[in-house]
Design a protein around this motif. Sequence first.
Motif, PDB file in Angstrom:
ATOM      1  N   LEU A  34       0.829  -1.199   0.000  1.00 13.08           N
ATOM      2  CA  LEU A  34       0.000   0.000   0.000  1.00 13.08           C
ATOM      3  C   LEU A  34       0.863   1.249   0.000  1.00 13.08           C
ATOM      4  CD1 LEU A  34      -2.824   1.276   0.214  1.00 13.08           C
ATOM      5  CD2 LEU A  34      -2.614   1.106   2.707  1.00 13.08           C
ATOM      6  N   ILE A  35       1.919   1.257   0.828  1.00 13.44           N
ATOM      7  CA  ILE A  35       2.807   2.415   0.891  1.00 13.44           C
ATOM      8  C   ILE A  35       3.523   2.617  -0.435  1.00 13.44           C
ATOM      9  CG2 ILE A  35       4.930   3.280   1.964  1.00 13.44           C
ATOM     10  CD1 ILE A  35       3.976   2.095   4.583  1.00 13.44           C
ATOM     11  N   GLU A  36       3.930   1.505  -1.067  1.00  9.83           N
ATOM     12  CA  GLU A  36       4.680   1.617  -2.314  1.00  9.83           C
ATOM     13  C   GLU A  36       3.857   2.227  -3.447  1.00  9.83           C
ATOM     14  OE1 GLU A  36       7.767   1.267  -3.208  1.00  9.83           O
ATOM     15  OE2 GLU A  36       8.440   0.747  -1.197  1.00  9.83           O
ATOM     16  N   VAL A  37       2.552   1.937  -3.488  1.00 11.16           N
ATOM     17  CA  VAL A  37       1.739   2.446  -4.601  1.00 11.16           C
ATOM     18  C   VAL A  37       1.249   3.866  -4.366  1.00 11.16           C
ATOM     19  CG1 VAL A  37       0.989   0.131  -5.212  1.00 11.16           C
ATOM     20  CG2 VAL A  37      -0.428   1.482  -3.679  1.00 11.16           C
ATOM     21  N   PRO A  70       5.587  10.857  -1.679  1.00 11.44           N
ATOM     22  CA  PRO A  70       6.649  10.299  -0.848  1.00 11.44           C
ATOM     23  C   PRO A  70       6.146  10.008   0.571  1.00 11.44           C
ATOM     24  CG  PRO A  70       7.462  12.179  -2.099  1.00 11.44           C
ATOM     25  CD  PRO A  70       5.980  12.153  -2.281  1.00 11.44           C
ATOM     26  N   VAL A  71       6.437   8.802   1.066  1.00 10.22           N
ATOM     27  CA  VAL A  71       6.019   8.380   2.399  1.00 10.22           C
ATOM     28  C   VAL A  71       7.232   7.840   3.143  1.00 10.22           C
ATOM     29  CG1 VAL A  71       4.533   6.829   3.731  1.00 10.22           C
ATOM     30  CG2 VAL A  71       3.711   7.788   1.581  1.00 10.22           C
ATOM     31  N   ARG A  93      11.526   6.922  17.401  1.00  9.12           N
ATOM     32  CA  ARG A  93      11.540   8.090  18.291  1.00  9.12           C
ATOM     33  C   ARG A  93      12.834   8.878  18.206  1.00  9.12           C
ATOM     34  NH1 ARG A  93       7.735   8.968  22.458  1.00  9.12           N
ATOM     35  NH2 ARG A  93       9.034  10.800  22.800  1.00  9.12           N
ATOM     36  N   LYS A  94      13.926   8.224  17.793  1.00  8.42           N
ATOM     37  CA  LYS A  94      15.212   8.905  17.690  1.00  8.42           C
ATOM     38  C   LYS A  94      15.426   9.548  16.321  1.00  8.42           C
ATOM     39  CE  LYS A  94      17.497   6.008  21.159  1.00  8.42           C
ATOM     40  NZ  LYS A  94      18.646   5.102  21.439  1.00  8.42           N
ATOM     41  N   GLY A  95      14.393   9.498  15.473  1.00 11.29           N
ATOM     42  CA  GLY A  95      14.493  10.149  14.171  1.00 11.29           C
ATOM     43  C   GLY A  95      15.162   9.313  13.101  1.00 11.29           C
ATOM     44  N   ARG A  96      15.412   8.033  13.375  1.00 14.39           N
ATOM     45  CA  ARG A  96      16.040   7.169  12.379  1.00 14.39           C
ATOM     46  C   ARG A  96      14.983   6.612  11.430  1.00 14.39           C
ATOM     47  NH1 ARG A  96      19.273   3.930  16.981  1.00 14.39           N
ATOM     48  NH2 ARG A  96      17.074   3.604  17.509  1.00 14.39           N
ATOM     49  N   TYR A  97      15.280   6.687  10.135  1.00 20.83           N
ATOM     50  CA  TYR A  97      14.337   6.191   9.141  1.00 20.83           C
ATOM     51  C   TYR A  97      14.223   4.669   9.245  1.00 20.83           C
ATOM     52  CZ  TYR A  97      14.154  10.731   6.814  1.00 20.83           C
ATOM     53  OH  TYR A  97      13.957  12.061   6.530  1.00 20.83           O
ATOM     54  N   LEU A  98      12.968   4.199   9.377  1.00 20.10           N
ATOM     55  CA  LEU A  98      12.690   2.764   9.420  1.00 20.10           C
ATOM     56  C   LEU A  98      12.254   2.228   8.063  1.00 20.10           C
ATOM     57  CD1 LEU A  98      10.668   2.645  12.765  1.00 20.10           C
ATOM     58  CD2 LEU A  98      13.097   2.161  12.437  1.00 20.10           C
ATOM     59  N   GLY A  99      11.716   3.100   7.221  1.00 23.56           N
ATOM     60  CA  GLY A  99      11.252   2.672   5.911  1.00 23.56           C
ATOM     61  C   GLY A  99      10.717   3.843   5.114  1.00 23.56           C
ATOM     62  N   CYS A 100      10.516   3.606   3.822  1.00 22.49           N
ATOM     63  CA  CYS A 100       9.987   4.635   2.931  1.00 22.49           C
ATOM     64  C   CYS A 100       9.501   3.954   1.659  1.00 22.49           C
ATOM     65  CB  CYS A 100      11.039   5.699   2.611  1.00 22.49           C
ATOM     66  SG  CYS A 100      12.507   5.032   1.784  1.00 22.49           S
ATOM     67  N   ASN A 101       8.842   4.720   0.802  1.00 24.53           N
ATOM     68  CA  ASN A 101       8.377   4.147  -0.457  1.00 24.53           C
ATOM     69  C   ASN A 101       9.235   4.625  -1.628  1.00 24.53           C
ATOM     70  OD1 ASN A 101       7.527   6.782  -0.701  1.00 24.53           O
ATOM     71  ND2 ASN A 101       5.442   6.293  -1.318  1.00 24.53           N
ATOM     72  N   GLU A 102       8.907   4.142  -2.818  1.00 28.02           N
ATOM     73  CA  GLU A 102       9.701   4.450  -3.999  1.00 28.02           C
ATOM     74  C   GLU A 102       9.686   5.937  -4.318  1.00 28.02           C
ATOM     75  OE1 GLU A 102      12.189   3.922  -7.261  1.00 28.02           O
ATOM     76  OE2 GLU A 102      11.746   2.644  -5.517  1.00 28.02           O
ATOM     77  N   VAL A 109       4.928   8.604  11.155  1.00 26.57           N
ATOM     78  CA  VAL A 109       4.854   8.396   9.710  1.00 26.57           C
ATOM     79  C   VAL A 109       4.571   9.742   9.066  1.00 26.57           C
ATOM     80  CG1 VAL A 109       2.392   7.821   9.841  1.00 26.57           C
ATOM     81  CG2 VAL A 109       3.720   7.115   7.859  1.00 26.57           C
ATOM     82  N   GLY A 110       5.188   9.979   7.914  1.00 23.62           N
ATOM     83  CA  GLY A 110       5.019  11.258   7.238  1.00 23.62           C
ATOM     84  C   GLY A 110       4.701  11.089   5.764  1.00 23.62           C
ATOM     85  N   VAL A 111       3.905  12.005   5.241  1.00 23.63           N
ATOM     86  CA  VAL A 111       3.558  12.037   3.819  1.00 23.63           C
ATOM     87  C   VAL A 111       3.915  13.426   3.294  1.00 23.63           C
ATOM     88  CG1 VAL A 111       1.729  11.794   2.102  1.00 23.63           C
ATOM     89  CG2 VAL A 111       1.682  10.403   4.187  1.00 23.63           C
ATOM     90  N   VAL A 112       4.583  13.451   2.152  1.00 20.36           N
ATOM     91  CA  VAL A 112       5.041  14.703   1.553  1.00 20.36           C
ATOM     92  C   VAL A 112       4.224  14.984   0.296  1.00 20.36           C
ATOM     93  CG1 VAL A 112       7.023  15.995   0.687  1.00 20.36           C
ATOM     94  CG2 VAL A 112       7.357  14.198   2.411  1.00 20.36           C
TER      95      VAL A 112
END
Length: 295
Positions: free
Chosen positions: A88-91, A95-96, A101-110, A188-191
């Motif tokens: 779902l995030i990939e489609v 940008p997602v 909590r420490k600001g480290r990226y855990l994942g993102c989409n294409e 989680v953030g959406v741009v």
Amino acid sequence: MRNILFGRRVRLAIRFGILLFALPLLLAASEAVAARRALDEWNLWTSGLLFAALLAQSVVLLLLANAVARRKKAEHALEKQLSFVRSLIEVIPNPVFYKDRKGRYLGCNEAFRKMKGRTDEEILGKTVYDMGPKELADEYRRTDDDVFASLEPLCYESYVLDRKGARRNVIFNKAPFFDENGRADGLVGVVTDITEHKRTEEELRGSEARLQAIVTHSPLLISEFDAEGRYLLVNPTGAAFFGLSKEDLLGKTFSELLPPEICALFMERIARIQEILQPVLVEDTIRTGEKVRHF
């Protein structure tokens, strides 16, 4: 008589001797029987304990197997759910990303990877300070902290630097996600890229300013009115036509400014324009005060 008594004594002595000899054997045999009986009872008790232990072990193994099966089933369901969420995030075209909590990226989409021009290996585990200038990273971190402080979604306008270093105007939508105990575990953030929208807005504002300048300085009477003949806009030339200021003219209707016959004519023409939805060119003569005006 003496021989008879002697014979009796001999027989008694023999019997007593046999008894003395047989008694230890009897006692030994009795002890052997008792020991055998105790051994049998011990073996029976030991066998019972062994059987009980084997039964308990079987029950424990059965419970463990059942627990393992349930866990595997839960893990399979969780993996299926995670796979759905990842797909779902990939489609999503925007940008997602999501962080801990420490600001480290855990994942993102294409879309996020394309925007940053980076791979997963170059993003995951990194922070905004590893991926951009400090002043921009400080802003991102501050808004992240605002989300964790309020535990509410946050929407704000900012900018990002794309893979070429170009500035893009964006809207950030950020929201916290929680662990099983209800504590914020990350966000989680959406741009949303609004660069073209901002450019269009600026061009529209420029066009409106130019149009306003043309209307204001035009020597022609330019006005706008609604279906009831109420003036919504008029330029200085139009206000001078009626001998009023713009402020005094706006909001007035034809019936308040024109003779009844001219007012009726204008309202008829407005109805006609609304019907055909096309421009109409007319020539009129009206009297305002003591002056006759042709237009």
